[in-house]
Design a protein around this motif. Sequence first.
Motif, PDB file in Angstrom:
ATOM      1  N   GLU A 411       0.846  -1.191   0.000  1.00 44.88           N
ATOM      2  CA  GLU A 411       0.000   0.000   0.000  1.00 44.88           C
ATOM      3  C   GLU A 411       0.886   1.246   0.000  1.00 44.88           C
ATOM      4  O   GLU A 411       2.000   1.228   0.535  1.00 44.88           O
ATOM      5  CB  GLU A 411      -0.963   0.013   1.194  1.00 44.88           C
ATOM      6  CG  GLU A 411      -0.323  -0.053   2.558  1.00 44.88           C
ATOM      7  CD  GLU A 411      -1.374   0.047   3.658  1.00 44.88           C
ATOM      8  OE1 GLU A 411      -1.874   1.156   3.870  1.00 44.88           O
ATOM      9  OE2 GLU A 411      -1.666  -0.985   4.283  1.00 44.88           O
ATOM     10  N   LYS A 415      -2.285   7.708   1.039  1.00 51.43           N
ATOM     11  CA  LYS A 415      -3.489   7.025   0.536  1.00 51.43           C
ATOM     12  C   LYS A 415      -4.004   7.625  -0.775  1.00 51.43           C
ATOM     13  O   LYS A 415      -4.642   6.960  -1.576  1.00 51.43           O
ATOM     14  CB  LYS A 415      -4.616   7.071   1.580  1.00 51.43           C
ATOM     15  CG  LYS A 415      -4.282   6.318   2.872  1.00 51.43           C
ATOM     16  CD  LYS A 415      -4.392   4.808   2.675  1.00 51.43           C
ATOM     17  CE  LYS A 415      -4.157   4.040   3.951  1.00 51.43           C
ATOM     18  NZ  LYS A 415      -2.760   3.852   4.311  1.00 51.43           N
ATOM     19  N   SER A 416      -3.701   8.906  -1.022  1.00 52.61           N
ATOM     20  CA  SER A 416      -4.202   9.552  -2.246  1.00 52.61           C
ATOM     21  C   SER A 416      -3.485   9.021  -3.496  1.00 52.61           C
ATOM     22  O   SER A 416      -3.877   9.319  -4.613  1.00 52.61           O
ATOM     23  CB  SER A 416      -4.006  11.071  -2.152  1.00 52.61           C
ATOM     24  OG  SER A 416      -2.616  11.353  -2.087  1.00 52.61           O
ATOM     25  N   TYR A 418      -3.159   5.819  -4.322  1.00 46.50           N
ATOM     26  CA  TYR A 418      -3.609   4.454  -4.627  1.00 46.50           C
ATOM     27  C   TYR A 418      -3.780   4.254  -6.135  1.00 46.50           C
ATOM     28  O   TYR A 418      -3.377   3.246  -6.699  1.00 46.50           O
ATOM     29  CB  TYR A 418      -4.943   4.179  -3.924  1.00 46.50           C
ATOM     30  CG  TYR A 418      -4.826   3.063  -2.925  1.00 46.50           C
ATOM     31  CD1 TYR A 418      -4.887   3.311  -1.557  1.00 46.50           C
ATOM     32  CD2 TYR A 418      -4.608   1.748  -3.342  1.00 46.50           C
ATOM     33  CE1 TYR A 418      -4.752   2.287  -0.636  1.00 46.50           C
ATOM     34  CE2 TYR A 418      -4.470   0.717  -2.431  1.00 46.50           C
ATOM     35  CZ  TYR A 418      -4.545   0.992  -1.071  1.00 46.50           C
ATOM     36  OH  TYR A 418      -4.394  -0.022  -0.177  1.00 46.50           O
TER      37      TYR A 418
END
Length: 689
Positions: A411, A415-416, A418
């Motif tokens: 990952e 998170k932006s 992805y």
Amino acid sequence: MSSQLEKYRNIGIAAHIDAGKTTVTERILFYTGITHKIGEVHSGEAVMDWMEQERERGITITAAATTCFWKDYRINIIDTPGHVDFTIEVGRSLRVLDGVVAVFCGVAGVQPQSETVWRQANRYKVPRIVFVNKLDRIGGNFFNVVGQINDKLRGNALPMQIPIGESEDFKAIIDVLSRRMAVFVELEKGGEIEWQEVPEEYNAQVEKMRNAIIERACDFSDELSEKYLNGQEVSIEAVKSALRLGVLKMEVVPAFCGTAFKNKGVQLLLDAVIDYLPSPLEVPPIEGILPGTNEKAIRKADVNEPFSALAFKIMTDPFVGALTFIRVYSGELKAGSYVLNARTKTKERVSRLIKMHANKREEIDSVHAGDIAAVVGLKDVLTGDTLCDEKNVILLESIEIPPSVIDMSVEPKNKSEYEKMTFALRKMMQEDPSFRFTYNQETNQTVISGMGELHLEIVIDRLRREQKLEIIPGKLQVAYKETIRKPVEAEGKYIKQSGGRGQYGHVWIKFEPLERGKGFVFENDIVGGTIPREFVPAVLKGLEETKNSGVIGGYPTVDFKASLFDGSYHDVDSSEIAFKIAAAMAFKSGMVKGDAVLLEPIMKVEVETPEASMGDVMGDLNSRRGRILGMETRVGGIQIINAEVPLESMVGYATELRSMTKGRANYSMEFQCYREVPDYIQAAIVGKK
């Protein structure tokens, strides 16, 4: 065109990691005038190693394709990786080559991966010559290595040269057939050759070896044999053309020597490529099948035949997008024309054709039978696809792609990012068919799968460098699956009525176990309209989504049949979502009642070990829950152990095998099947989750 094809050579440089094959390729490019400065692997300047990781690690990861010219001959070279995790790169390259230069280290000789490469070349029936490299090193011995090739690989290697001087003093090479000595001068300019008389003390050895070469050549030519037995002088050309026939039959392997790093012997190797390795006209025509009929068909290396080619590598290029490397077997392909993909049965437009030199490129108008080139503009093409003329469809034998054996979750730290990561992984999956990735909705994780630990390490490294992504890797995991042992009927009822529009879905499903490898089968057995037809797809969708997360450890459920045979509905409250949820409830209930069990991947393992270590290796395989299937002895005291071993106990095996056998054993493994996990192991696996 055929006269041109005689002057083509499609060759690969293949060897164990660190035998110096990339350095050999660099020198070939220098002497053929492609590069003007010699690139070194150890200083990170190698032209063929253009990925950052390759330069940093000094290893070749991708097979780079290059075209160069030597004495009016066109040589297409593919530089292949030597590491076992990149075996697919070697295999798919060999599949499209006509000849191989097998490079061996003059000190280390025959190493484990060189055996793997040799076996693959045997499997794809690729003729080869040998280059013993690194003879400038202490302990380098040309004749020792030739002996090892014959003992360990049954290689039929025939020494064609004599190196003069040992290690640091290695200064010249005697060409036995011509009875001349090549001395390499002006090294700072790349080593020019000065031909001299053979020193007197070598005359006896030269004559003895020359007779051995001629006698071997006589095996392949009656005319030569007759002349030689009658005491007539035989020409060097006649000997070479007879030996060439032996090379094509894979019955003899001429061996040459030198040190690529010190610029000695590479020009003579180039001469040998032209003298002994086949042109596209000399290899058997490619065989394929006619789709729909399964009749065999052949395509000759002729520009007048219908077009056929095999896509053997896909690479993402920062400037032009996806590059598809193709080997053209027959016909001609022009830029701007259309081809048919025999697998997908769709037409694709070839927008541009490119001749590759590692990471440099030259645009061309057309490509012909026998050639290797890169195509720009193909959208839905995978490694191993056949591209052909739409009026003359043929399906060439595809390249075998082994299943991935190890998983790891990844990952991005941010998170932006992805979407950026998913896009990069999708491109990698297209480039490398032995790499896959999936998204697990239950755990919200992206899982990458590959051929080994190093394989996944390189993927993560590429994400970090090329995409500038901060990646958090998870633990390495084995790909387990789940199934049921007995048939059961299960009910799923989803009723939600709390004023206003409610939800109502009710199903009865029969679950039955299927044979291993059958996957998932759905059957609609509803009679009398107890569930309206429009809700059946929702039941299937509910099962498809839920089966990816089983009841034991959340692993995908396989090898079962689900038959929808009863249920009920509500005129107003029933909806697709309600039936989808009801199906998911029935699945969970059915799996518990059906005596669910974990399945684990079992690998077919082949270990090659010296006799002295055989007991240790077998004892170790037994301790890993392995089952020994059989043993055989090879030349040189090498023992082959065949076994079936659960993948779970093979993680990290390479390192332990090396330390157990002092680096002398090697192994290969491929996926065989899924089997039930013993109860005590299942408890441990579930306990860890």
